[in-house]
Structure formats: structure tokens, C-alpha cells
Design a protein around this motif. Structure first.
Motif, PDB file in Angstrom:
ATOM      1  N   TYR A   1      -8.967   2.241   4.707  1.00  0.00           N
ATOM      2  CA  TYR A   1      -9.805   1.178   5.327  1.00  0.00           C
ATOM      3  C   TYR A   1     -10.645   2.008   6.344  1.00  0.00           C
TER       4      TYR A   1
ATOM      5  N   LEU B   1     -18.398  -4.820   5.822  1.00  0.00           N
ATOM      6  CA  LEU B   1     -16.780  -4.256   5.607  1.00  0.00           C
ATOM      7  C   LEU B   1     -16.119  -5.290   5.122  1.00  0.00           C
ATOM      8  N   GLU B   2     -15.420  -5.316   4.051  1.00  0.00           N
ATOM      9  CA  GLU B   2     -14.506  -6.302   3.753  1.00  0.00           C
ATOM     10  C   GLU B   2     -13.124  -6.434   4.522  1.00  0.00           C
ATOM     11  N   ARG B   3     -12.633  -7.343   4.882  1.00  0.00           N
ATOM     12  CA  ARG B   3     -11.301  -7.408   5.572  1.00  0.00           C
ATOM     13  C   ARG B   3     -10.531  -8.667   5.285  1.00  0.00           C
TER      14      ARG B   3
ATOM     15  N   PHE C   1      -7.939  -3.581   2.449  1.00  0.00           N
ATOM     16  CA  PHE C   1      -6.482  -2.852   2.593  1.00  0.00           C
ATOM     17  C   PHE C   1      -6.565  -2.477   4.062  1.00  0.00           C
ATOM     18  N   PHE C   2      -5.401  -1.991   4.684  1.00  0.00           N
ATOM     19  CA  PHE C   2      -5.424  -1.779   5.979  1.00  0.00           C
ATOM     20  C   PHE C   2      -5.154  -0.316   6.520  1.00  0.00           C
TER      21      PHE C   2
ATOM     22  N   SER D   1     -13.814   1.413  -4.520  1.00  0.00           N
ATOM     23  CA  SER D   1     -12.647   1.416  -3.828  1.00  0.00           C
ATOM     24  C   SER D   1     -12.135   2.528  -3.478  1.00  0.00           C
TER      25      SER D   1
ATOM     26  N   ASP E   1      -0.294  -3.791  11.164  1.00  0.00           N
ATOM     27  CA  ASP E   1      -1.662  -3.369  10.772  1.00  0.00           C
ATOM     28  C   ASP E   1      -1.730  -1.872  10.913  1.00  0.00           C
TER      29      ASP E   1
ATOM     30  N   SER F   1     -12.661  -3.010   0.112  1.00  0.00           N
ATOM     31  CA  SER F   1     -11.760  -2.649   1.035  1.00  0.00           C
ATOM     32  C   SER F   1     -10.755  -3.589   1.552  1.00  0.00           C
TER      33      SER F   1
ATOM     34  N   THR G   1       0.710  -1.216  -0.113  1.00  0.00           N
ATOM     35  CA  THR G   1      -0.134  -0.019  -0.027  1.00  0.00           C
ATOM     36  C   THR G   1       0.833   1.270  -0.073  1.00  0.00           C
TER      37      THR G   1
ATOM     38  N   THR H   1     -13.489   4.054   4.866  1.00  0.00           N
ATOM     39  CA  THR H   1     -14.465   3.262   4.213  1.00  0.00           C
ATOM     40  C   THR H   1     -15.390   2.694   5.503  1.00  0.00           C
TER      41      THR H   1
ATOM     42  N   GLY I   1      -5.561  -1.131  12.171  1.00  0.00           N
ATOM     43  CA  GLY I   1      -6.254  -2.064  12.783  1.00  0.00           C
ATOM     44  C   GLY I   1      -6.540  -1.945  14.343  1.00  0.00           C
TER      45      GLY I   1
END
Length: 390
Positions: free
Chosen positions: A329, A345-347, A324-325, A294, A355, A322, A62, A332, A358
Motif C-alpha cells: 500500500y 488510491l484505492e482503499r 491491501f494495507f 497490483s 492496520d 491496492s 496478507t 503504491t 495506515g
């Protein structure tokens, strides 16, 4: 200036383009510096490395973007990083010179930069670079106002968001797929997405998950239009919530519409959209049930919010891409908290060496709490950024 010393905010009415942030008129904050940090973060998805572009994928990449104002406020954004060798120069050589000196409350700035640079391409590295700037500016605006970004979007509609486990690719290995599905469910996730291309792989995941767990499949543009219907119908008995990016090329909306009609499986597309206008074309073609803009690829939080509001007003559901971290993220999450329809939410489901964000939004029993801190919710650790900087 508001009585408490924060910058006054005029939040957006629901469904409209978000925000106006009103800075003190005599001395508005301006962009002083923009710095891009390309990162390669080692990960473990409990199997051999998946392949990407013919090579083993050993890091999740990223680009974090730090924007500092002339008054010392720091905001963080994120740009798509798999092409960081192009995105970082786009930030340094094209986006930063146009942005430095501009006001941070100018919500039209990223769009003006996009228009100025349109000869460099209406998709790809330039738009990815602008995404990082836009997200960082939202972080700054929230910090100056003393409120979470969701407040700038008109206020949050929900305090918790469900998270789904987005598995990396296991190349059709049914034993590994069953094992990782069991692991994700055991950690409290209630929805699973695969990145597989065979009906056997999907059936193995369904058998492991049971009949009631929502199951999605991202094929990453696996099939040409002539082959897609048979392939999707072979997966259909596994009862999919959606089939994602089933056709190459992804902008062949007419073929996607025909597939949606013939296979009877809901479609999800949008992570490969070049710009926000593509989503209007998708809706007009009636080829999509779930749109997936995205934040780190489409131009940032501003177009992400507009796509969400427009598409949901037209009757589809926005489930942003999503995996990404970083700050993208977090951005989003704030959009999911403020938009009209609830969606998960996509993880990416893996262990990360680092992270970036996170820690601000821990996942517990398949849900996370929307951050309350001003801006996006927290700043990445700069020492760890230096450690994993490419």
C-alpha cells in the motif's frame, strides 16, 4: 558515499525504469535474511461477512516480508496473502535461497529470480513471493539513501493523493449499499467503488451518492463475453467512471475491446494480470481505459512503476489495484506521488483490527499526505504482527 553519510542516489529520469542506488564500493550491503509473516486481520464492513471461494470471509489476509541486510538495515515488503499457504513456501524455499547474499542495490535481482524460477509458473504464488522481496528492497534503498522511495522514482509530483472508498461486497442489498455509501461520503471520501454485479445495486449507490460523485464498479469477472454487453449497458445510466473486470476470463482482451466499443463505458482491468507483459497486450488490443497493476501480485514496485510509465505514455491512466494495507500500500502511494498523471488510491472501506501501515498515512477528508520518512514511510508493529500471524 555522500557527504552526509547516506548512500548516493541517482534518481530516474521521468518515464524511465527507476533508480540506481550506489552503495559504498568496498562494502555494499547484502541480503542476510528474508522472513515471511502470513497475517489474517479481522475486519468489520458493518454487515454479514462477504463470501469468498464459497466460505464467509472474516479476515483480510496478507503476507508481510521482512528483509534484513548484513549491516542491519531492515526493509518491509508485502505479497498477496489470500493464497498464503503457497506464497510463504515460495518465499522460504525458492525466493530466499536465490536472494540471500545478493546486493540490495541490484535492481535486476527480482527479474533474474523470476527468470530462474519460470518453470514454477509465470503467474501466481511465485510472482507474488517475488513482489514481497522487490518492495522490501525499495524500502531498504530509500532508508540507506535517507530519502522517500518517491525520490528514487525521480521525485514526487504531488504531496497529497486522493483516496477512494472501495466498498466490500454487499451482494446486491440496496439498503446496505445506500447506508455504507452515505457513511463513506460522511467520512469525507469523494469517490466510491462498488463490488457488485446488478444494475439495481449500482443505481442504489448512485442515488445515495448523487450525480457528481465518481462511481466505479468492480464485478470481479462476472460475465462471459456473450452476456457482458447487456449487463454493462443496464448499469450505464448510473454514469460510471469505469466498469472493472467485467469479463471472464480476464485475459480475453479481444472480447474486452468489443465490450468497450459496444457499451460505451470505460473499462478498467489488470489486477488479475499474470505478469507485466500482459499490460502491453492490453494496450495493443485497445481494450482498456484504466490499467490496474497490483504491486503485491505483479512482481513488486519495479514492474508497477514500469507499467505506469509505459501505459500513461501510451495514453491510458494507471490506477493501481491496492485494496491491501501493508508495505505494498505504501509502495503504491509513492508510485502515485511520482507518476505523470494524478489518480486516486484505492482503499478497502472497512474497520481493521490491525492496520499495518495506515498510521503512517492517515486519511483526512478523502486525502492522504505522501510519507516523508526514508524508505516507504514506516515499519509495521512487530508485536501486532505476531498477534495476527496465521
Amino acid at each position: 558515499m555522500a557527504p552526509d553519510g547516506h548512500v548516493a542516489v541517482q534518481p530516474a529520469p521521468a518515464g524511465q525504469l527507476p533508480l540506481r542506488l550506489w552503495a559504498p564500493p568496498m562494502n555494499p550491503p547484502r541480503i542476510a535474511t528474508i522472513t515471511a509473516f502470513p497475517l489474517g486481520i479481522p475486519f468489520d464492513h458493518w454487515s454479514s461477512p462477504p463470501m469468498f471461494a464459497g466460505r464467509p470471509r472474516t479476515t483480510l489476509d496478507t503476507v508481510l516480508v521482512r528483509v534484513t541486510t548484513d549491516q542491519g538495515t531492515v526493509g518491509w515488503g508485502e505479497a498477496y496473502g489470500s493464497f498464503s499457504s503457497a506464497v510463504v513456501p515460495a518465499i522460504d524455499q525458492w525466493v530466499a535461497p536465490l536472494a540471500v547474499g545478493e546486493k540490495v542495490d541490484d535492481v535486476e535481482l527480482p527479474a533474474r529470480i523470476e527468470r530462474t524460477l519460470h518453470n514454477l509458473g509465470r503467474a501466481g504464488a511465485t510472482i507474488h513471493a517475488i513482489s514481497g522481496l522487490d518492495i522490501a528492497l525499495w524500502d531498504i534503498r530509500g532508508k540507506l539513501a535517507g530519502v522517500p522511495v518517491s525520490t528514487l522514482l525521480g521525485g514526487r509530483r504531488r504531496d497529497r493523493i486522493e483516496v477512494y472508498a472501495s466498498l466490500l461486497q454487499y451482494n446486491g442489498n440496496t439498503e446496505e449499499i445506500r447506508r455504507v455509501v452515505d457513511r463513506a461520503l460522511g467520512e469525507g471520501f469523494h469517490q466510491i467503488k462498488l463490488h457488485e454485479r446488478t444494475a439495481n445495486a449500482v443505481a442504489a449507490a448512485r442515488a445515495a451518492a448523487g450525480p457528481s460523485v465518481p462511481l466505479m464498479v468492480d464485478t470481479n469477472c462476472a460475465w462471459l463475453p456473450a452476456d457482458a454487453t447487456a449487463a454493462v449497458m443496464e448499469m450505464a445510466p448510473s454514469d460510471l467512471l469505469w466498469i472493472e473486470e467485467p469479463i471472464w476470463p480476464p485475459e480475453d482482451f479481444a472480447s474486452l475491446a468489443a465490450l468497450r466499443q459496444s457499451a460505451g463505458v470505460p473499462t478498467a482491468i489488470g489486477e488479475n494480470a499474470g505478469n507485466a507483459l500482459d499490460f502491453k497486450k492490453m494496450l495493443a488490443a485497445r481494450c482498456v481505459d484504466y490499467v490496474q497493476p497490483s504491486a503485491i501480485k505483479i512482481g513488486g514496485l519495479t514492474p508497477l512503476w514500469q507499467i505506469c510509465t509505459d501505459s500513461e505514455a501510451a495514453g491510458t491512466t494507471c490506477v493501481p489495484h491496492s485494496p491491501f494495507f501493508g508495505p505494498g500500500y505504501l509502495a503504491t502511494i509513492h508510485v502515485l506521488a511520482a507518476k505523470a498523471k494524478a489518480s486516486a488510491l484505492e482503499r478497502f472501506y472497512c474497520d481493521l483490527a490491525f492496520d499495518p501501515c495506515g498510521g503512517f498515512v492517515p486519511i483526512e477528508a478523502g486525502f492522504l499526505a505522501v510519507p516523508d520518512a526514508p524508505g516507504l514511510g514506516g515499519d509495521p508493529d512487530t508485536e501486532l504482527i505476531d498477534r495476527y500471524r496465521i
